[in-house]
Write a protein that holds these residues in place. Structure first.
Motif, PDB file in Angstrom:
ATOM      1  N   ASP A  73       7.538  10.988   7.684  1.00 42.40           N
ATOM      2  CA  ASP A  73       6.257  10.427   8.136  1.00 42.40           C
ATOM      3  C   ASP A  73       6.226  10.192   9.642  1.00 42.40           C
ATOM      4  OD1 ASP A  73       5.488  10.475   5.558  1.00 42.40           O
ATOM      5  OD2 ASP A  73       5.483   8.309   5.235  1.00 42.40           O
TER       6      ASP A  73
ATOM      7  N   HIS B  82       0.837  16.498   4.411  1.00 42.59           N
ATOM      8  CA  HIS B  82       1.778  15.972   3.414  1.00 42.59           C
ATOM      9  C   HIS B  82       1.759  16.809   2.131  1.00 42.59           C
ATOM     10  CE1 HIS B  82       3.513  12.493   5.363  1.00 42.59           C
ATOM     11  NE2 HIS B  82       2.345  12.287   5.936  1.00 42.59           N
ATOM     12  N   THR B  83       0.602  17.340   1.777  1.00 41.96           N
ATOM     13  CA  THR B  83       0.536  18.216   0.607  1.00 41.96           C
ATOM     14  C   THR B  83       1.427  19.434   0.809  1.00 41.96           C
ATOM     15  OG1 THR B  83      -1.740  17.537   0.237  1.00 41.96           O
ATOM     16  CG2 THR B  83      -1.050  19.558  -0.857  1.00 41.96           C
TER      17      THR B  83
ATOM     18  N   ASN C 242      -8.009  20.062   1.195  1.00 40.85           N
ATOM     19  CA  ASN C 242      -8.015  18.604   1.374  1.00 40.85           C
ATOM     20  C   ASN C 242      -9.243  18.106   2.135  1.00 40.85           C
ATOM     21  OD1 ASN C 242      -5.210  17.314   0.463  1.00 40.85           O
ATOM     22  ND2 ASN C 242      -4.810  19.343   1.263  1.00 40.85           N
TER      23      ASN C 242
ATOM     24  N   ARG D 214      -3.938  14.306   7.592  1.00 43.46           N
ATOM     25  CA  ARG D 214      -2.595  13.842   7.239  1.00 43.46           C
ATOM     26  C   ARG D 214      -2.258  14.245   5.795  1.00 43.46           C
ATOM     27  NH1 ARG D 214       0.271   9.608   5.268  1.00 43.46           N
ATOM     28  NH2 ARG D 214      -1.581   8.792   4.265  1.00 43.46           N
ATOM     29  N   GLU D 215      -3.254  14.123   4.926  1.00 38.96           N
ATOM     30  CA  GLU D 215      -3.050  14.502   3.529  1.00 38.96           C
ATOM     31  C   GLU D 215      -2.728  15.993   3.410  1.00 38.96           C
ATOM     32  OE1 GLU D 215      -2.853  12.971   0.516  1.00 38.96           O
ATOM     33  OE2 GLU D 215      -2.670  11.198   1.783  1.00 38.96           O
ATOM     34  N   ALA D 216      -3.445  16.798   4.182  1.00 40.90           N
ATOM     35  CA  ALA D 216      -3.210  18.252   4.141  1.00 40.90           C
ATOM     36  C   ALA D 216      -1.766  18.564   4.525  1.00 40.90           C
ATOM     37  CB  ALA D 216      -4.178  18.969   5.093  1.00 40.90           C
TER      38      ALA D 216
ATOM     39  N   GLU E 293      -7.315  10.964   8.092  1.00 34.84           N
ATOM     40  CA  GLU E 293      -6.652  10.738   6.808  1.00 34.84           C
ATOM     41  C   GLU E 293      -6.539  12.042   6.018  1.00 34.84           C
ATOM     42  OE1 GLU E 293      -5.034   8.168   6.130  1.00 34.84           O
ATOM     43  OE2 GLU E 293      -4.474   8.764   4.105  1.00 34.84           O
ATOM     44  N   GLU E 294      -7.631  12.825   6.017  1.00 37.08           N
ATOM     45  CA  GLU E 294      -7.610  14.086   5.269  1.00 37.08           C
ATOM     46  C   GLU E 294      -6.643  15.085   5.912  1.00 37.08           C
ATOM     47  OE1 GLU E 294     -10.264  12.462   6.244  1.00 37.08           O
ATOM     48  OE2 GLU E 294     -11.433  11.988   4.447  1.00 37.08           O
TER      49      GLU E 294
ATOM     50  N   ALA F  16     -10.036  18.652   5.048  1.00 34.74           N
ATOM     51  CA  ALA F  16      -9.580  18.115   6.337  1.00 34.74           C
ATOM     52  C   ALA F  16     -10.408  18.707   7.477  1.00 34.74           C
ATOM     53  CB  ALA F  16      -8.096  18.422   6.526  1.00 34.74           C
TER      54      ALA F  16
END
Lengths: 278, 162
Positions: B126, B151-152, B98, B147-149, B144-145, B100
């Motif tokens: 969340d 959530h992935t 991601n 958080r994406e990691a 953001e990245e 991150a």
């Protein structure tokens, strides 16, 4: 890096801990009780405190208790803030301490450490003041259980060598309607501009504050104004502000005017929500 | 005044990443200093040293902990996991996948904390993710990245082994 050396000792009984402290004192040395230790480490690193000995209370079984026994919730002083929150045994306390520092720090910060902090906030004490908590203190061979408010009024009044072993709460207070509100200046993690914890018992709101004055407090006079439901809410809030125990804090975290503004809104939100539970 | 014997240094054993290490430390040495200077484990980063930024995060007894806020002598006999013990972990891979990562200084702390989050709460919502991630600061503001990691990983339902 902490620039000074000290002895680290981890006793297994309260009696031993107190004896170590008093012996060090008698010999002219400075000892400190150590629980989570986060404040001792951070203040020691910048030379804002010095000590010859730290006495780690985490080895004392009584200080690690977190359970309901008979009609009381017993919380050992070395129990971490996260353990209190996760236990869900006293939701108001769990929610209040969940806003102290950050999640990782709360694995280390203990309730005893927070209550004995050098900082003015000590937010963990707010639900305890509202719930008429008692405390078990140890000094030498002796232990005593007394109301929290008898040893905490603006600051702790403990004897030399005396320390907090446990907090005791009547089970009847644990599941009452409640609300915790903390307002910070910018981010969610930070010292409070205003922090308040309240519960409703016998149709009366009990509320304690941090960040408002130079110490956490609960005021019976202020509560009696807030509980006068014949008066409109904002009028009660205005009158309540005249019953604070001292001037509102005015510092870099928040000016007096800003804290007053925030306090007014916190009180309004508290009353509006809690009065629905009556 | 009697003399208080303040041994300047002592030999302790630290259980790190499944191995037992000898370390010679002062009582005043933090776990962060012992890991980096005694054990050569430099993954935990020295940054604020005030418990504010999370760059030094390790696991003690499986719980995320600022190693700058523990004394080394305090964690004797407790299992410690550092970023070096999470080599090729799913969280590390998710961070790479991601993007991150920017300068990388905060990354070990974030990965250790996120590993603990996903291990403890594989179904974290969340709100919980936000609460845990507040413990770490990224100087490059690449949140953001990160958080994406997380959530992935949560979405894939991939549980990590300690």
């Amino acid at each position: 890096m902490i620039a000074f050396d000290f002895n680290y000792i981890k006793p297994t009984t309260a009696k031993e801990a107190s004896k170590l402290f008093l012996n060090a004192k008698q010999e002219g040395y400075k000892a400190m009780f150590y629980s989570g230790g986060t404040e001792i480490i951070t203040l020691g690193r910048v030379n804002r405190l010095q000590t010859d000995m730290v006495i780690d209370l985490k080895g004392i079984q009584e200080c690690n208790v977190l359970e309901i026994s008979d009609n009381e919730l017993i919380i050992g002083s070395a129990v971490s803030l996260n353990e209190i929150t996760h236990s869900k045994l006293f939701p108001l306390l769990g929610k209040t301490v969940q806003r102290i520092a950050d999640h990782t720090s709360r694995n280390k910060i203990t309730i005893g450490g927070n209550l004995n902090s050098e900082l003015i906030y000590k937010e963990g004490i707010l639900p305890l003041l509202a719930a008429d908590a008692k405390v078990k203190l140890a000094k030498g061979k002796e232990q005593r259980i007394i109301p929290l408010e008898a040893v905490f009024n603006k600051q702790w009044k403990l004897d030399e060598g005396e320390f907090l072993v446990q907090i005791l709460l009547d089970k009847g207070y644990l599941d009452l309607p409640h609300k915790a509100l903390k307002k910070t200046r910018i981010s969610k993690v930070g010292y409070p501009v205003v922090s308040a914890a309240a519960l409703v018992k016998d149709n009366q709101i009990r509320i304690a504050f941090s960040g408002v004055c130079q110490y956490p407090f609960r005021s019976i006079e202020l509560e009696s104004v807030l509980n006068d439901t014949k008066v409109p809410i904002m009028e009660r809030v205005g009158t309540a502000l005249r019953h604070l125990p001292e001037d509102i804090v005015d510092d870099i975290q928040g000016t007096k005017a800003y804290r007053t503004f925030v306090l007014r809104n916190v009180l309004k939100d508290m009353l509006e929500e809690l009065e629905l539970t009556k | 005044m009697k003399s208080l014997s303040k041994a300047s240094k002592q030999l302790i054993q630290l259980h790190v990443n499944g191995e037992t290490h000898d370390a010679v430390v002062r009582s005043a040495d933090t776990l962060l200093i012992a890991l980096r200077e005694q054990l050569g484990l430099t993954g935990a980063k020295r940054a604020c040293e005030n418990g504010d930024c999370g760059a030094c995060t390790v696991l003690v007894n499986g719980k995320s902990s600022h190693s700058c806020l523990s004394l080394a002598v305090e964690v004797v006999n407790q299992p410690i996991t550092t970023i070096e013990g999470l080599l090729d972990s799913p969280v590390s891979k998710a961070f790479v996948d991601n993007w991150a990562i920017q300068c990388g200084y905060c990354t070990p702390g974030f990965i250790v904390n996120c590993h603990s989050l996903i291990t403890t709460h594989p179904n974290a919502d969340d709100q919980l993710v936000e609460e845990w991630l507040q413990s770490n600061i990224c100087r490059c503001t690449g949140y953001e990245e990160i958080r994406e990691a997380v959530h992935t990983l949560l979405a894939s339902g991939q549980k990590e082994n300690e």
